[in-house]
Design an enzyme around this catalytic site. Structure first.
Site, PDB file in Angstrom:
ATOM      1  CG  HIS A 296     -28.167  32.960 -21.723  1.00  0.00           C
ATOM      2  ND1 HIS A 296     -29.189  33.638 -22.363  1.00  0.00           N
ATOM      3  CD2 HIS A 296     -28.428  33.089 -20.389  1.00  0.00           C
ATOM      4  CE1 HIS A 296     -30.017  34.135 -21.473  1.00  0.00           C
ATOM      5  NE2 HIS A 296     -29.579  33.836 -20.272  1.00  0.00           N
TER       6      HIS A 296
ATOM      7  CB  SER B 112     -30.756  36.294 -18.520  1.00  0.00           C
ATOM      8  OG  SER B 112     -31.444  35.073 -18.490  1.00  0.00           O
TER       9      SER B 112
ATOM     10  CG  ASP C  90     -29.219  32.110 -25.368  1.00  0.00           C
ATOM     11  OD1 ASP C  90     -29.564  31.113 -24.704  1.00  0.00           O
ATOM     12  OD2 ASP C  90     -29.129  33.253 -24.882  1.00  0.00           O
TER      13      ASP C  90
END
Length: 213
Positions: free
Chosen positions: A187, A77, A154
């Site tokens: 995610h 991320s 995601d």
């Protein structure tokens, strides 16, 4: 193993893997976004870019028998964004780079715009110094091996992460990028756990190559 906050740094000696793994939440309370802040409110303590590329390696190399000439970096991320830009801004410092669900084009997403505006000010030209898509346009260093995994389920895929922008930038710059879109993954850290072995192998393959005499 050496760890500080969200940073988990794994080192080997000589021909083995030298890997920095950064796992952080994007746009969290302590989201430094791997920049050296310029705004007065933040510039004293928000210098994560220098910490990762200068302070931390020096600290580790002074305490552990690592091979400083063989280094790889990866992240998730915001940490994925950090891994990409640290490698691109420092040709030769890392020989391999990978990322999970990175924020690929922070100059063009709400998370990046918010944090860059807070830390760097309103000048978008300065923002480009910390954007992987922009940095790929100017990269002129040794070969880099990129591996990126992105979950297709995601929730942040299109609004914040924009992997298609990174693919386009790499193709235009002629940089070798493996982008894997993984069906059914989001995610979460489970996504990382599912494919981290591939990333270790990716780095090991590059870092364990024999050096030329």
């Amino acid at each position: 193993m050496y760890s500080i906050r969200h940073q988990c740094v794994c080192f080997g000696r000589f021909d083995t893997l030298v890997l920095c793994l950064f796992i952080s939440l994007a746009a969290g309370i302590r989201a430094g976004f791997y920049v050296d802040a310029l705004e007065e409110k933040w510039k004293k303590n928000y210098n994560m870019y220098s910490y990762v590329t200068e302070e931390l390696p020096a600290l580790v190399s002074s305490n552990f028998p690592v091979n400083e000439d063989r280094a790889g970096i990866t992240g998730h991320s915001m940490g994925g964004h950090g891994a990409l830009i640290c490698a691109l801004k420092n040709p030769g410092l890392y020989q391999s780079v990978s990322a999970f669900s990175p924020i690929c084009n922070p100059c063009d997403c709400p998370w990046g715009e918010k944090c860059f505006g807070n830390y760097l000010g309103s000048d978008r030209e300065i923002w480009k110094q910390y954007d992987a898509c922009e940095l790929m346009k100017e990269y002129n260093g040794p070969p880099l091996a990129f591996l990126v995994d992105q979950g297709k389920s995601d929730n942040f895929l299109d609004r914040e992460l924009k992997p298609d922008h990174l693919v386009a930038a790499a193709q235009k710059a002629g940089l070798p990028l493996i982008m894997r879109l993984q069906e059914g993954y989001d995610h979460s850290y489970y996504f990382i756990a599912s494919f981290i072995g591939d990333h270790f192998e990716h780095h090991a393959k590059v870092l364990n190559q024999p050096t030329e005499c």
